[in-house]
Each structure stands twice: as C-alpha cells, then as structure tokens.
Design an enzyme around this catalytic site. Structure first.
Site, PDB file in Angstrom:
ATOM      1  N   LYS A  80      -3.048   0.045  -7.908  1.00  0.00           N
ATOM      2  CA  LYS A  80      -2.855  -0.379  -6.522  1.00  0.00           C
ATOM      3  C   LYS A  80      -4.190  -0.865  -5.962  1.00  0.00           C
ATOM      4  O   LYS A  80      -5.242  -0.288  -6.266  1.00  0.00           O
ATOM      5  CB  LYS A  80      -2.330   0.837  -5.738  1.00  0.00           C
ATOM      6  CG  LYS A  80      -1.885   0.576  -4.306  1.00  0.00           C
ATOM      7  CD  LYS A  80      -1.262   1.851  -3.726  1.00  0.00           C
ATOM      8  CE  LYS A  80      -0.795   1.710  -2.295  1.00  0.00           C
ATOM      9  NZ  LYS A  80      -0.129   2.930  -1.792  1.00  0.00           N
ATOM     10  N   SER A 155       4.372   2.260   0.318  1.00  0.00           N
ATOM     11  CA  SER A 155       3.460   1.133   0.367  1.00  0.00           C
ATOM     12  C   SER A 155       3.057   0.621  -1.015  1.00  0.00           C
ATOM     13  O   SER A 155       2.552  -0.478  -1.141  1.00  0.00           O
ATOM     14  CB  SER A 155       2.199   1.511   1.133  1.00  0.00           C
ATOM     15  OG  SER A 155       1.504   2.551   0.441  1.00  0.00           O
ATOM     16  N   SER A 179       4.573   7.041  -0.506  1.00  0.00           N
ATOM     17  CA  SER A 179       4.337   5.684  -1.012  1.00  0.00           C
ATOM     18  C   SER A 179       4.381   5.513  -2.521  1.00  0.00           C
ATOM     19  O   SER A 179       4.356   4.380  -2.995  1.00  0.00           O
ATOM     20  CB  SER A 179       3.007   5.152  -0.499  1.00  0.00           C
ATOM     21  OG  SER A 179       3.162   4.698   0.802  1.00  0.00           O
TER      22      SER A 179
HETATM   23  N1  GLN Z   1       5.669   5.128   4.719  1.00  0.00           N
HETATM   24  C1  GLN Z   1       4.676   6.069   5.110  1.00  0.00           C
HETATM   25  C2  GLN Z   1       3.768   5.461   6.150  1.00  0.00           C
HETATM   26  O1  GLN Z   1       3.968   4.354   6.479  1.00  0.00           O
HETATM   27  C3  GLN Z   1       3.917   6.567   3.918  1.00  0.00           C
HETATM   28  C4  GLN Z   1       2.802   5.709   3.464  1.00  0.00           C
HETATM   29  C5  GLN Z   1       2.065   6.231   2.281  1.00  0.00           C
HETATM   30  O2  GLN Z   1       2.475   7.203   1.623  1.00  0.00           O
HETATM   31  N2  GLN Z   1       0.922   5.628   2.007  1.00  0.00           N
HETATM   32  O3  GLN Z   1       2.894   6.074   6.644  1.00  0.00           O
END
Ligand code: GLN
Length: 493
Positions: A80, A155, A179
């Site tokens: 990532k 994400s 994410s």
């Molecule tokens: N969807 C969650 C957020 O927007 C988790 C994001 C993540 O785990 N980086 O904060």
C-alpha cells in the site's frame, strides 16, 4: 473479469527452489498482467519493474548457488502506498505528497526484503487511508474486478484488487478501522489485522497511531500466515512493537478445531442486519458446528458505542498526525515555484494555502472534526469520554474471552457497493465500518475470510466473515479460518 485463483506462495516457492521456474520469469508474468489489466482497475499507483526484476534476479542467483531460500523469496507482491520504500514515491493517496520520495524503508518493507520477497509496486488507497471505498484517493478510484461500477472497498482497495485480479500474489495493507478486512471481504480474499503491536508501524504514514496496524492480504490462510510471520516482531524503531516471539504461523496451522468456542454477540445479529448477510453468517456457523466447534451466544454490551467512539478518536489522532503536512517539511508547497525569491505569502498563508490545495474533502473533514473534539471546552465532552468508553469496550472483550476463544461476525453489513453511492453522505460511508472498528479500538487480532457470495443486481459478490481473537492469539484465529477454508463449504445466496 472473474476472481482468478492463482498459485499460492508454497507452490511458487517450490517451483523457484527446484529450478522449474525463475523468480525473474514469474515477476515478468506479473508485470505483463498488470499492463494488461490495471488500466481498467487502477490498483497500482506506481510499479517498479526494474527494481523488482533486480530483486528477483538476486533470488535466482541464490538458487543457482544451491542455497535454500525463504518461502517468500522471489514471490511477487504489492504494498500500500502509505508504506515507505526508500527512493520510491510515497503518496498515501494524497496530492500533498505527490512529489514525496521516501528516505528510508518501513520496517515491514525491510523485513520483506530480508526474506527475498519481490515488491512489484505501490497500491492505491483512500487519501491517508481515510475511507471505505478507495474513492477518496487523490489519484482516482480503484474498481472492483467483478464489476467496474462497484468499489473494491477501502482504504486498502488497491492492495485487495492487486491480489484478487492476479496482479500480485500477496499484498500489504494497513487497518485502522477495517481497511484490510473490508476490502478483503468485498474482493473474496483473506485479510488480517494483527494484534496492536504485533507488527512495527515504523515507516507507515500514520493515520491514527493508537489504532493503525499493518497486515497481509492473500488468497489463502497459509499465504496470510506466511507473510505475517515475516513482517511481525519487535523493532527498536517502534516502541509499541511487541517483543513477544513470533511463531511460524504457517507451520502451526491445523484444521482440528474440536471444542473451540466461537462467541456470537447478540448485539451484532439484530433485525437491522441484512437478511442475506445474516443467512451467510449463519451458514458459516453451521459449518463450524459440523467441524466440532461450539457456538456460544455472548453479549458485548457497549457495541453500539464503537462506531461513534471510533469517529471521535480516529479524527482526533489524525488531526494531530497530519499537522506535519504544512507545505514546509514534506511534499507539496504552494511556495515551490521557480521564482521563489518573489514569494509574497506569509508562513501562515503557506500552511493554509498548501493544505487547501493539497488535501481532499474527507481528510479536511476529519481534521476539522478532530480539532474540534480536542479543543479546550470540548476535550472533556468528546475525546476524554471516548477514551473512557474505549476502556469499557475493552472490558466487554476481556469478559467475553473468559468464555470463548474467538468472536464471530460478518465483516461488513453488505456486499461491494456501487461507485458514487455513498460519496455524498459521509455517515453512510462510515456505517461500512460497523463490524470492523471495534477490533482496532480494543487492539485484538481480526481476520476477514470468504464465506460465500450474494447475488446483487446481476453480480455474485463475495461476502466475508470475521473472527476476532484474544490479544496475540493470531494462531487461533488463523486455525479456525483454515478449518473453514479446508471444508470448502461457502454458500451462494
Ligand atoms: N473506513 C475507516 C475510516 O474511514 C477505516 C479506515 C482504515 O482502516 N484505514 O476511517
């Protein structure tokens, strides 16, 4: 495009080790597939063909010399783009880091290189990992391999799609509130968030430091176990990285789960849960029962507070972590012009103007929410209260783990949704995280694994089940998941 089942790590390893196939040939195949497929999917932000081929070449030379190579040596994967790789552009999906070149390797990257892994490139993500669809990337969305009109989750959507579309064997993501697990669920993969502190965060661009963990995506439990064994462990660069020894998770995998106790929280299985998602989860529980596990109803009484608590603590920590992107220290600066002696802006204008053009709307929203909740007068009412409830959530889990080994739930409340269907309503997007944020708030390990497919508007889309385990008991979580994988009884609804 269908989700391709490609060779697993061990199979490729054997081919490389016995000289049947070179690591260079394998990497070359993957780059060809990236060229063919990624135009439409946009899983990658950058590929590093020359560097990856050099890494593969080194593995082939070791094999030629008759050396025994690591299981992960020569196996191509992706990371990532919020993980630093020295000399490579690292954007975290943000325009504010568009020209930022990493000056050191993240500890996980260094560990992967020590194992001989080949890193094909950097994958797309929601800006600074804030989002659940990869639509918040400053570089355009990643698309679901089964239906280009749907999101792959986020994400870490780019990492998930790189594996699901056979453009990488394994990938790393980061998980602050789901994410890794949510995109794994949407893309029919295994994805694990380890215990907080199991994996070093050094070189991960911080989102919310008390919640962030790095973890693997794979097409099998064993692949996840292999990558996790290699990235976990103590690190002098991260004081929160645990010094506990790391088991070779892949060597300890077993399908014998007789007598294991699976807790099913009644707060997660309410009338509000989508009927098909519930049916898929129940079918998975039946499989576990037939394998000899005990299914035990439990209560996690503070569950309804997890999402609101997450959406206070996460923005608070983010507003602090992101203060360093100010147009002076990293990446973009509105003052970076040829005629820099002609600058007319003050320091404050440089900060404000750089952040105005460099950061996207969701990131600005979180910074504003966090700054508000941390400000004098609101700190006690929001941040401090959220921390107190976080302790209560932890106590719920401690109590539950007195009587069960793991806690089961769906990973997500629904299957992969359509692009654009939630972008105008942030609360709808936040609701995607309902089952995943708690593991981060309490710090326990959690995995998402494919339990079946659900038909939606003409597509059969993967749905994931989630296990959360006791702190540092990744092995238990992996073993239960492995038993389900071996049973091969996913449902189609
Ligand atoms: N969807 C969650 C957020 O927007 C988790 C994001 C993540 O785990 N980086 O904060």
């Amino acid at each position: 495009m269908s989700l391709v089942i490609h060779p697993m790590i061990r199979e490729l390893h054997e081919k490389i080790q016995n000289g049947e196939k070179t690591a260079v040939a394998i990497a070359t195949e993957y780059f060809a597939r990236i060229r063919e497929r990624d135009g439409g999917l946009h899983a990658y932000l950058d590929v590093r063909e020359a560097a990856a081929l050099r890494e593969a070449e080194a593995v082939d030379q070791a094999v030629a010399k008759g050396e025994a190579i690591d299981l992960l040596a020569g196996i191509p994967g992706a990371v990532k783009d919020n993980l630093l790789l020295v000399g490579e552009r690292t954007t975290a999906g943000s325009k504010i880091l568009d020209n930022y070149i990493a000056t050191y390797d993240a500890t996980v990257v260094a560990k992967l290189h020590t194992a001989g892994a080949v890193i094909l490139g950097k994958t797309n993500l929601d800006e600074f990992a804030m989002g659940a669809s990869t639509e918040n990337s400053g570089y355009g969305p990643t698309r679901h391999p089964l239906d280009p009109n749907r999101v792959p989750g986020g994400s870490s959507g780019g990492s998930a799609v790189s594996v699901a579309a056979d453009m990488a064997v394994w990938a790393l993501g980061s998980d602050t509130g789901g994410s890794i697990r949510q995109p794994a669920a949407f893309c029919g993969l295994y994805g694990m968030k380890p215990t907080y502190g199991r994996v070093s965060r050094s070189g991960l661009i911080a989102m919310a430091s008390s919640l962030d963990q790095i973890g693997p995506f794979g097409q099998s439990v064993e692949d996840v176990a292999i990558v996790l064994s290699r990235i976990a462990g103590e690190d002098s660069l991260d004081a929160t990285a645990s010094m506990r020894p790391i088991p070779r998770y892949e060597d300890l995998l077993t399908d014998d789960i007789k007598g294991k106790k699976i807790g099913v929280p009644n707060e997660y299985f309410t009338d509000k849960l989508d009927a098909k998602v519930k049916a898929a989860a129940m079918a998975a529980l039946d499989v576990f029962k037939s394998l000899g596990a005990e299914i035990i109803p439990i209560s996690l009484p503070h569950s309804h507070l997890a999402l609101p608590v997450y959406y206070i603590i996460q923005p608070c920590e983010t507003s602090s972590n992101l203060a360093r992107f100010d147009g002076i220290r990293y990446g973009l600066s509105v003052n970076d012009q040829e005629d820099s002696f002609e600058r007319t802006s003050t320091l404050l204008e440089t900060y404000l103007d750089t952040r105005k053009v460099g950061l996207g709307p969701e990131v600005k929203r979180r910074i504003m929410l966090g700054t508000y909740a941390l400000s004098a007068g609101y700190y006690d009412a929001y941040y401090k209260k959220a921390l107190a409830v976080r302790s209560l959530l932890r106590q719920d889990f401690q109590k539950a783990f007195e009587s069960v080994d793991v806690i089961f739930s769906p990973t997500t409340p629904e299957v992969a949704f359509k692009l654009g269907s939630k972008t105008s309503d942030p609360l709808k997007m936040y609701f995607s995280d309902i089952y995943t944020v708690t593991a981060n708030l309490v710090g326990v390990p959690a995995i998402s694994f494919p339990i079946g497919t659900i038909a939606d508007d003409g597509a059969a889309l993967p749905i994931g089940g989630q296990f959360m385990g006791r702190w540092f008991e990744e092995q238990t979580v992996l073993n239960l998941t492995h038993a389900f994988e071996t049973a091969g009884q996913q449902v189609s609804l």
